[in-house]
Design a protein around this motif. Structure first.
Motif, short mmCIF file in Angstrom:
data_model
loop_
_atom_site.label_atom_id
_atom_site.label_comp_id
_atom_site.label_asym_id
_atom_site.label_seq_id
_atom_site.Cartn_x
_atom_site.Cartn_y
_atom_site.Cartn_z
N GLU A 10 -19.40 46.05 -18.59
CA GLU A 10 -18.20 45.58 -19.26
C GLU A 10 -17.94 44.13 -18.95
OE1 GLU A 10 -14.95 48.19 -18.44
OE2 GLU A 10 -15.93 49.87 -19.42
N ASP A 13 -13.45 40.35 -17.37
CA ASP A 13 -12.02 40.22 -17.61
C ASP A 13 -11.58 41.19 -18.69
OD1 ASP A 13 -11.69 37.96 -15.87
OD2 ASP A 13 -12.58 36.71 -17.44
N THR A 14 -10.35 41.68 -18.56
CA THR A 14 -9.77 42.44 -19.66
C THR A 14 -9.01 41.46 -20.53
OG1 THR A 14 -7.78 42.92 -18.37
CG2 THR A 14 -9.57 44.56 -18.28
N ASP A 16 -5.50 40.91 -23.06
CA ASP A 16 -4.20 41.39 -23.51
C ASP A 16 -4.11 41.04 -24.99
OD1 ASP A 16 -3.39 42.34 -21.00
OD2 ASP A 16 -2.73 40.34 -20.41
N GLU A 99 -3.55 46.12 -23.07
CA GLU A 99 -4.71 45.62 -22.33
C GLU A 99 -5.95 46.38 -22.80
OE1 GLU A 99 -6.24 45.07 -17.71
OE2 GLU A 99 -4.15 45.61 -18.11
N ILE A 100 -6.99 45.62 -23.12
CA ILE A 100 -8.22 46.16 -23.69
C ILE A 100 -9.42 45.65 -22.89
CG2 ILE A 100 -9.67 46.26 -25.79
CD1 ILE A 100 -6.88 47.55 -26.19
N THR A 101 -10.42 46.50 -22.72
CA THR A 101 -11.69 46.06 -22.15
C THR A 101 -12.77 46.29 -23.20
OG1 THR A 101 -13.13 46.16 -20.21
CG2 THR A 101 -12.34 48.27 -21.08
N PRO A 129 -14.72 48.20 -27.77
CA PRO A 129 -13.42 48.01 -27.12
C PRO A 129 -12.81 49.35 -26.68
CG PRO A 129 -13.17 47.86 -29.48
CD PRO A 129 -14.66 47.97 -29.21
N ILE A 132 -6.89 50.19 -22.19
CA ILE A 132 -6.69 50.34 -20.75
C ILE A 132 -5.25 50.75 -20.45
CG2 ILE A 132 -6.68 49.17 -18.50
CD1 ILE A 132 -9.48 49.61 -19.59
#
Length: 161
Positions: A10, A13-14, A16, A99-101, A129, A132
């Motif tokens: 991954e 960083d995540t 926003d 918040e997305i990873t 995606p 989170i």
């Protein structure tokens, strides 16, 4: 021999991201918005540019809460501050941040983040995606910026080279 990136890895960083649209699900989630068009913020132009469609990572409870969060911001037309080549089942005023990873950032012909910046007629998108958490502490204008995504993309490409 050609080596391929491990898609389970991954981003470090995540992001926003801001919800700007929603798509109804199928099967078990038929009739329920279950994937969402997400955008980054461009503070120079005060617009939101799409970067992915996310529909994974939610528990059933989180999905229900996600729909409750966007309910009051649902609109019939694309908001003036949203730049999108995709047309969701319905639009959402850019107010809600999640918040997305993702596995990586890739070139995309359908997303408007960094469109024509890296490559002609191409933007940037998140690959695989995943939701989170909700970021109710953030305003849409505090979301990850387009410039930050461009920098993440460049760092990622440099790391792979």
């Amino acid at each position: 021999m050609k080596l391929k990136r491990d898609y389970r890895a991954e981003l470090t960083d995540t992001l926003d991201l801001v919800v700007v649209g929603a798509f109804y699900g199928r099967g078990r989630k038929a009739g329920i918005p279950s994937s969402f068009l997400m955008a980054v913020y461009d503070p120079e132009r005060d617009v939101f540019k799409t970067v992915c469609k996310v529909g994974t990572g939610f528990t059933d409870e989180q999905l229900a809460y996600a729909n409750k969060l966007i309910e009051g911001y649902r609109v019939d037309r694309k908001p003036a501050r949203v730049e999108s080549l995709m047309k969701p089942d319905f639009w959402v005023e850019p107010k809600v941040v999640w918040e997305i990873t993702a596995a990586e950032i890739t070139l995309s012909p359908i997303h408007t983040c960094a469109f024509n910046v890296i490559e002609r007629n191409t933007g940037l998108a998140l690959r695989f995606p995943r939701f989170i958490r909700f970021r109710e502490d953030k305003a849409a204008e505090d979301a990850t910026t387009e410039k930050e995504v461009i920098e993440m993309y460049k760092r990622q490409r440099h790391a792979v080279s």
